[in-house]
Design a protein around this motif. Structure first.
Motif, PDB file in Angstrom:
ATOM      1  N   LEU A 100      28.624  47.273  39.556  1.00  0.00           N
ATOM      2  CA  LEU A 100      28.911  45.859  39.807  1.00  0.00           C
ATOM      3  C   LEU A 100      29.157  45.121  38.493  1.00  0.00           C
ATOM      4  N   ALA A 101      28.357  45.405  37.487  1.00  0.00           N
ATOM      5  CA  ALA A 101      28.530  44.742  36.186  1.00  0.00           C
ATOM      6  C   ALA A 101      29.899  45.078  35.576  1.00  0.00           C
ATOM      7  N   LEU A 102      30.312  46.334  35.649  1.00  0.00           N
ATOM      8  CA  LEU A 102      31.608  46.741  35.096  1.00  0.00           C
ATOM      9  C   LEU A 102      32.765  46.099  35.857  1.00  0.00           C
ATOM     10  N   LEU A 103      32.685  46.098  37.183  1.00  0.00           N
ATOM     11  CA  LEU A 103      33.747  45.492  37.991  1.00  0.00           C
ATOM     12  C   LEU A 103      33.812  43.978  37.746  1.00  0.00           C
ATOM     13  N   THR A 104      32.665  43.357  37.613  1.00  0.00           N
ATOM     14  CA  THR A 104      32.626  41.914  37.352  1.00  0.00           C
ATOM     15  C   THR A 104      33.265  41.597  36.010  1.00  0.00           C
ATOM     16  N   GLU A 105      33.004  42.413  35.007  1.00  0.00           N
ATOM     17  CA  GLU A 105      33.612  42.209  33.691  1.00  0.00           C
ATOM     18  C   GLU A 105      35.130  42.380  33.771  1.00  0.00           C
ATOM     19  N   ALA A 106      35.593  43.412  34.470  1.00  0.00           N
ATOM     20  CA  ALA A 106      37.036  43.623  34.629  1.00  0.00           C
ATOM     21  C   ALA A 106      37.666  42.435  35.363  1.00  0.00           C
ATOM     22  N   HIS A 107      36.993  41.927  36.366  1.00  0.00           N
ATOM     23  CA  HIS A 107      37.485  40.773  37.120  1.00  0.00           C
ATOM     24  C   HIS A 107      37.565  39.541  36.226  1.00  0.00           C
ATOM     25  N   GLN A 108      36.543  39.309  35.431  1.00  0.00           N
ATOM     26  CA  GLN A 108      36.544  38.151  34.530  1.00  0.00           C
ATOM     27  C   GLN A 108      37.666  38.251  33.502  1.00  0.00           C
ATOM     28  N   GLN A 109      37.910  39.443  32.990  1.00  0.00           N
ATOM     29  CA  GLN A 109      39.010  39.632  32.045  1.00  0.00           C
ATOM     30  C   GLN A 109      40.348  39.331  32.711  1.00  0.00           C
ATOM     31  N   ARG A 110      40.521  39.781  33.940  1.00  0.00           N
ATOM     32  CA  ARG A 110      41.772  39.533  34.669  1.00  0.00           C
ATOM     33  C   ARG A 110      41.971  38.037  34.919  1.00  0.00           C
ATOM     34  N   VAL A 111      40.916  37.344  35.307  1.00  0.00           N
ATOM     35  CA  VAL A 111      41.005  35.900  35.547  1.00  0.00           C
ATOM     36  C   VAL A 111      41.374  35.177  34.249  1.00  0.00           C
ATOM     37  N   ARG A 112      40.745  35.561  33.145  1.00  0.00           N
ATOM     38  CA  ARG A 112      41.078  34.934  31.845  1.00  0.00           C
ATOM     39  C   ARG A 112      42.547  35.169  31.499  1.00  0.00           C
ATOM     40  N   TYR A 113      43.030  36.385  31.727  1.00  0.00           N
ATOM     41  CA  TYR A 113      44.431  36.710  31.458  1.00  0.00           C
ATOM     42  C   TYR A 113      45.360  35.842  32.315  1.00  0.00           C
ATOM     43  N   LEU A 114      45.070  35.750  33.598  1.00  0.00           N
ATOM     44  CA  LEU A 114      45.909  34.953  34.498  1.00  0.00           C
ATOM     45  C   LEU A 114      45.880  33.466  34.136  1.00  0.00           C
ATOM     46  N   LEU A 115      44.733  32.982  33.699  1.00  0.00           N
ATOM     47  CA  LEU A 115      44.651  31.579  33.272  1.00  0.00           C
ATOM     48  C   LEU A 115      45.483  31.336  32.015  1.00  0.00           C
ATOM     49  N   ARG A 116      45.391  32.254  31.053  1.00  0.00           N
ATOM     50  CA  ARG A 116      46.201  32.118  29.835  1.00  0.00           C
ATOM     51  C   ARG A 116      47.693  32.143  30.177  1.00  0.00           C
ATOM     52  N   LEU A 117      48.067  33.026  31.088  1.00  0.00           N
ATOM     53  CA  LEU A 117      49.444  33.130  31.522  1.00  0.00           C
ATOM     54  C   LEU A 117      49.911  31.843  32.179  1.00  0.00           C
ATOM     55  N   ALA A 118      49.111  31.307  33.073  1.00  0.00           N
ATOM     56  CA  ALA A 118      49.458  30.076  33.769  1.00  0.00           C
ATOM     57  C   ALA A 118      49.544  28.891  32.805  1.00  0.00           C
ATOM     58  N   LEU A 119      48.593  28.800  31.914  1.00  0.00           N
ATOM     59  CA  LEU A 119      48.588  27.711  30.945  1.00  0.00           C
ATOM     60  C   LEU A 119      49.784  27.800  30.002  1.00  0.00           C
ATOM     61  N   GLY A 120      50.160  29.034  29.649  1.00  0.00           N
ATOM     62  CA  GLY A 120      51.320  29.234  28.779  1.00  0.00           C
ATOM     63  C   GLY A 120      52.612  28.771  29.457  1.00  0.00           C
TER      64      GLY A 120
END
Length: 123
Positions: A100-120
């Motif tokens: 669960l901890a590993l999947l949560t970290e991967a999910h958080q990284q993906r959300v950060r990436y998508l936010l950076r993409l959207a903001l860009g």
């Protein structure tokens, strides 16, 4: 006031302490398939043969098990966890805390990436 020794003795006598220990040994994280999918669908693998329901928020029930299995198998190859660290039942996904901890970290990284993409794109 609670007496720690008395409380512990009562928990042991009732079997609660054993149930907690067994849960820690087995799969302490238990999530319905639909809840697991909605939470982690953003990290579903984008490569290979994909289900036609992979981008669906709530796919048909009969597809959920396979989608969750594919997601867990994909991330198992990227992280250091074993096939015995997770299981899929008829209606639930069972995980060890570490998975669960590993999947949560991967999910958080993906959300950060998508936010950076959207903001860009907004700039």
């Amino acid at each position: 006031a609670f007496e720690p020794r008395v409380v512990q003795a009562q928990l042991v006598a009732c079997g609660v302490a054993q149930a907690i220990a067994a849960k820690k040994i087995s799969y302490p994280v238990r999530s319905p398939l639909g809840v697991f999918w909605v939470r982690f669908r953003l990290i579903y693998p984008r490569t290979g043969q994909r289900s036609k329901y992979a981008s669906t928020i709530v796919p048909p029930t009969e597809e959920l098990s396979q989608l969750c299995r594919e997601l867990l198998q994909y991330w198992q190859t990227h992280f250091d966890y074993q096939p015995t660290d997770w299981a899929i039942g008829h209606t639930k996904v069972f995980l060890k805390d570490s998975v669960l901890a590993l999947l949560t970290e991967a999910h958080q990284q993906r959300v950060r990436y998508l936010l950076r993409l959207a903001l860009g794109r907004l700039r």
